[in-house]
Scaffold this active site. Structure first.
Site, PDB file in Angstrom:
ATOM      1  N   THR A  13      15.701  -6.720 -10.028  1.00 62.93           N
ATOM      2  CA  THR A  13      14.767  -7.838 -10.179  1.00 62.93           C
ATOM      3  C   THR A  13      14.504  -8.280  -8.750  1.00 62.93           C
ATOM      4  O   THR A  13      15.405  -8.218  -7.902  1.00 62.93           O
ATOM      5  CB  THR A  13      15.363  -8.983 -11.013  1.00 62.93           C
ATOM      6  N   HIS A  14      13.279  -8.667  -8.478  1.00 64.28           N
ATOM      7  CA  HIS A  14      12.863  -8.996  -7.098  1.00 64.28           C
ATOM      8  C   HIS A  14      13.089  -7.807  -6.156  1.00 64.28           C
ATOM      9  O   HIS A  14      13.307  -7.987  -4.973  1.00 64.28           O
ATOM     10  CB  HIS A  14      13.616 -10.221  -6.572  1.00 64.28           C
ATOM     11  N   SER A  37       0.926  18.101   2.789  1.00 64.47           N
ATOM     12  CA  SER A  37       0.153  17.407   3.810  1.00 64.47           C
ATOM     13  C   SER A  37      -0.526  18.443   4.687  1.00 64.47           C
ATOM     14  O   SER A  37       0.028  19.518   4.933  1.00 64.47           O
ATOM     15  CB  SER A  37       1.094  16.539   4.649  1.00 64.47           C
ATOM     16  N   LYS A  74       6.049  17.829   3.800  1.00 63.89           N
ATOM     17  CA  LYS A  74       5.718  16.805   2.804  1.00 63.89           C
ATOM     18  C   LYS A  74       5.412  17.325   1.406  1.00 63.89           C
ATOM     19  O   LYS A  74       4.790  18.355   1.235  1.00 63.89           O
ATOM     20  CB  LYS A  74       4.490  16.022   3.287  1.00 63.89           C
ATOM     21  N   GLU A 111      -0.275   8.483  -7.422  1.00 64.25           N
ATOM     22  CA  GLU A 111      -1.070   7.525  -6.639  1.00 64.25           C
ATOM     23  C   GLU A 111      -2.462   7.355  -7.236  1.00 64.25           C
ATOM     24  O   GLU A 111      -3.014   6.252  -7.262  1.00 64.25           O
ATOM     25  CB  GLU A 111      -1.157   7.982  -5.182  1.00 64.25           C
ATOM     26  N   GLN A 118     -27.830  -1.993 -22.022  1.00 66.74           N
ATOM     27  CA  GLN A 118     -27.758  -0.535 -21.938  1.00 66.74           C
ATOM     28  C   GLN A 118     -26.645  -0.098 -20.987  1.00 66.74           C
ATOM     29  O   GLN A 118     -26.079   0.987 -21.132  1.00 66.74           O
ATOM     30  CB  GLN A 118     -29.107   0.017 -21.460  1.00 66.74           C
TER      31      GLN A 118
END
Ligand code: ARG
Length: 652
Positions: A173-174, A296, A302, A309, A341
């Site tokens: 939480t947080h 990448s 990568k 995303e 329309q």
């Protein structure tokens, strides 16, 4: 096609929008509304049949219209470029942009084929009620398809939970470490959200079938003697709409669908965000299938979670469509205005985006691999569990909270990172310091510490630990099986001119109250006689050979029913007084001590609330856990059948 034919409704004016190609391009909706062709033809057929029944066209006209529309449908559906393609080689030649939209193209093609009969089709109808109708028919199918796509995500979540649900994760939480959970607990959270979306899509499919706009005309209705009830019924609506002005001027069904799609896109976006974090090196909880990552162009190491995303990013596009239509509607004077329309542009775009995101999500989830999380002893995930241990020892919760707080500080100050590194003496010193009398921690405190222990201890309904997610998962799978055993759903039904009104909206066969009654009675008979044949009382039946025989004889597995389902049905029949008496059990259950009895009673009560609810237990993971706990308590191995008999005896 060939040179632009004048629009049939432009004769009163001097050329209209055809005079300027920009105006023609500006006003058209054909480039995005051809997907309404099926709805449009279904609507026209219902309308034509009603006109004939009302004496407004002849049976010969109707026959010509039916023949013409069937031919048009065949042509559209066999277009090499696909039914909805416009302005590309292989598109249906009847899609002529200069005719503005799907409605005029189909009508023009009909007139070309059948002449005057085609010219009569538009009697007592306007494009305004026509398009409102088409939209609702389209929504009915689209919302069911969205529900089915959401269901695929649910299925992927279930299978991942089945594969890896027991893995222990921190919850946050947080974005600060909170309590440990089972991965299954998180998965069932997404499952709950997507289940709501699925239910909402189905509700909207139903709601869009409430009122038929057809027969509202342009704005005010008509002086001709039409029968709106007839078209409403033929198209599977509850009845005709109450206000011609509202039916042609409002787009509330489209707005409701856009909101439901936005909310669903938001759920997918949150999942995407969470998993983007999880597959970072910092978290390292998750590896995505290669197919759903990209490399990448510059950094060779990568693997980026681009699909997730984009799911997150496209949520913004879906919201945009909702806000667009809300804004389009907000300043419109009654009734129809051409602004409306634009509704389809937004509705269809949001739908396509969401359907892609749902499909992508379900594949990503189905192929994801979670990992054992290291460092779970960091962040004091077990602090709340320790406080609850102290509550069990008689400390008030606030005081327990304070004690554990001081212990956490003690750990931190002495360079120990985990509460499990504290000695019993230190814990008891903190208890004494807080002034709690008569309660002391003992060796068993270790069973309340450590993330893995904590995850096994949660017992409240809906908990994110092991018992909670297993329970939710079992329910979800059971519901899925029940759905699968229902006959063909509306979503897969071929809609078409001959299909008539939908047999049902939710995949349940459309049976009348009387049929349903007879079916239920026959089913009860079958169960009662199978039960009588095995001859064991319900209190003696679970986890026996006899139950297996009964389960087989009922063909329950083939029907997609679990053992729990079958037991449940039997239980309900017994409550309704529809089971024959099966006689007493031949033997008595083994004796247990009063202490053991009390412990068993407490276990049942904590599992299902009261002894009276005990029939919810057989053939559930909850019961397996209870048996395990009971055996641990009494220190001997008692099988499930015997434990069940002991439970039944307690209730006597
Ligand atoms: N394509 C139009 C639409 O989608 C049809 C309605 C045109 N109506 C009119 N009165 N000009 O809204």
């Amino acid at each position: 096609m060939t040179s632009p034919a004048p629009k049939p409704w432009e004769h009163a004016k001097s050329g209209g929008s055809e005079a300027d190609p920009l105006a023609a391009r500006f006003v058209e909706s054909l480039s995005y509304d051809t997907r309404l062709y099926d709805a449009d033809i279904r609507g026209s057929l219902a309308h034509a049949r009603m006109l004939e029944a009302s004496g407004l066209i002849t049976p010969e006209d109707l026959a010509a219209i039916e023949r013409g529309l069937a031919e048009i449908r065949r042509e559209i559906e066999s277009a090499p470029a696909g039914p909805t393609a416009v302005g590309v080689p292989g598109a249906w030649p009847g899609w002529r942009v200069e005719l503005e939209d799907v409605h005029m193209c189909i009508e023009a093609a009909l007139v070309e084929k059948v002449g005057d009969a085609g010219r009569r089709l538009h009697t007592a109808r306007s494009r305004n009620d026509q398009v409102a109708l088409d939209l609702r028919l389209w929504l009915r199918d689209a919302m069911q398809a969205a529900a089915a796509a959401a269901d695929k995500v649910l299925e992927s979540l279930e299978s991942l939970a089945e594969r890896q649900g027991d893995l222990v994760l921190p919850s946050y939480t947080h974005l600060q470490r909170a309590q440990p959970i089972a991965l299954g607990g998180e998965l069932m959270a997404w499952h709950a959200m997507l289940s709501r979306d699925r239910a909402e899509f189905l509700r909207l499919a139903c709601a869009s079938a409430a009122e038929s706009p057809l027969g509202s005309g342009a704005v005010a209705g008509t002086s001709l003697p039409i029968r709106r009830e007839q078209t409403a019924e033929a198209l599977g609506f509850g009845g005709p709409s109450a206000s011609a002005i509202d039916a042609t001027a409002s787009r509330d069904e489209a707005l409701d669908a856009l909101y439901a799609m936005s909310r669903c896109a938001m759920h997918l976006s949150r999942l995407a965000e969470q998993w983007i974090l999880y597959c970072s090196t910092e978290f390292g909880f998750l590896t995505l299938a290669e197919a759903y990552t990209t490399g990448s162009s510059m950094m060779p190491q990568k693997r980026n979670p681009d699909m997730l995303e984009l799911i997150r990013g496209r949520c913004g596009s879906v919201y945009g469509r909702l806000v667009s239509l809300l804004t389009i509607c907000k300043g419109l004077p009654l009734a129809y205005n051409r602004d409306l329309q634009e509704d389809k542009r937004h509705l269809f775009a949001a739908y396509d985006t969401l359907m892609d995101s749902l499909a992508m999500t379900s594949r990503i989830v189905a192929t994801a691999t979670f990992h054992e999380v290291g460092g779970l002893d960091r962040g004091h995930l077990d602090a709340t569990s320790l406080a609850e241990y102290l509550v069990n020892k008689g400390a008030p919760f606030r005081t327990a909270h304070q004690i554990v707080g001081s212990l956490v500080r003690r750990c931190d100050a002495s360079g120990r990172h985990s509460l499990s590194q504290l000695t019993l003496e230190e814990i008891n010193a903190a208890i004494a310091e807080a002034g709690v009398k008569g309660s002391r921690a003992s060796r068993d405190v270790q069973e309340w510490l450590g993330a893995a222990n904590v995850v096994r201890r949660y017992r409240s309904e809906g908990n994110a630990g092991r018992s909670g997610y297993r329970e939710a998962l079992a329910r979800a799978i059971q519901a899925r099986r029940a759905r699968a055993s229902e006959p063909e759903a509306e979503t897969t039904r071929k809609s078409g001119p001959e299909a008539g009104p939908p047999p049902s909206l939710f995949g349940e066969p459309l049976v009348t109250g009387k049929d349903r009654h007879a079916q239920a009675a026959a089913e009860a008979e079958r169960y009662a006689s199978a039960y009588a044949a095995v001859g064991r009382t319900l209190d003696d039946l679970p986890y026996t050979e006899e139950f297996e025989t009964l389960y087989r004889n009922l063909g329950a597995e083939e029907a997609g029913l679990t053992r729990r389902d079958v037991f449940h049905r039997l239980h309900n029949l017994r409550k309704a007084g529809k089971l024959p008496r099966a006689g007493r059990a031949a033997t008595a259950p083994p004796r247990i001590t009063p202490e053991e009895e009390a412990a068993l009673r407490a276990m049942v009560e904590s599992a299902v609330g009261t002894l009276g609810q005990r029939d919810q237990l057989p053939y559930t993971p909850k019961f397996d856990e209870l048996v395990e706990a009971f055996n641990a308590r009494v220190g001997r191995q008692t099988d499930r059948h015997t434990v069940w008999r002991l439970v039944a005896k307690l209730a006597k």
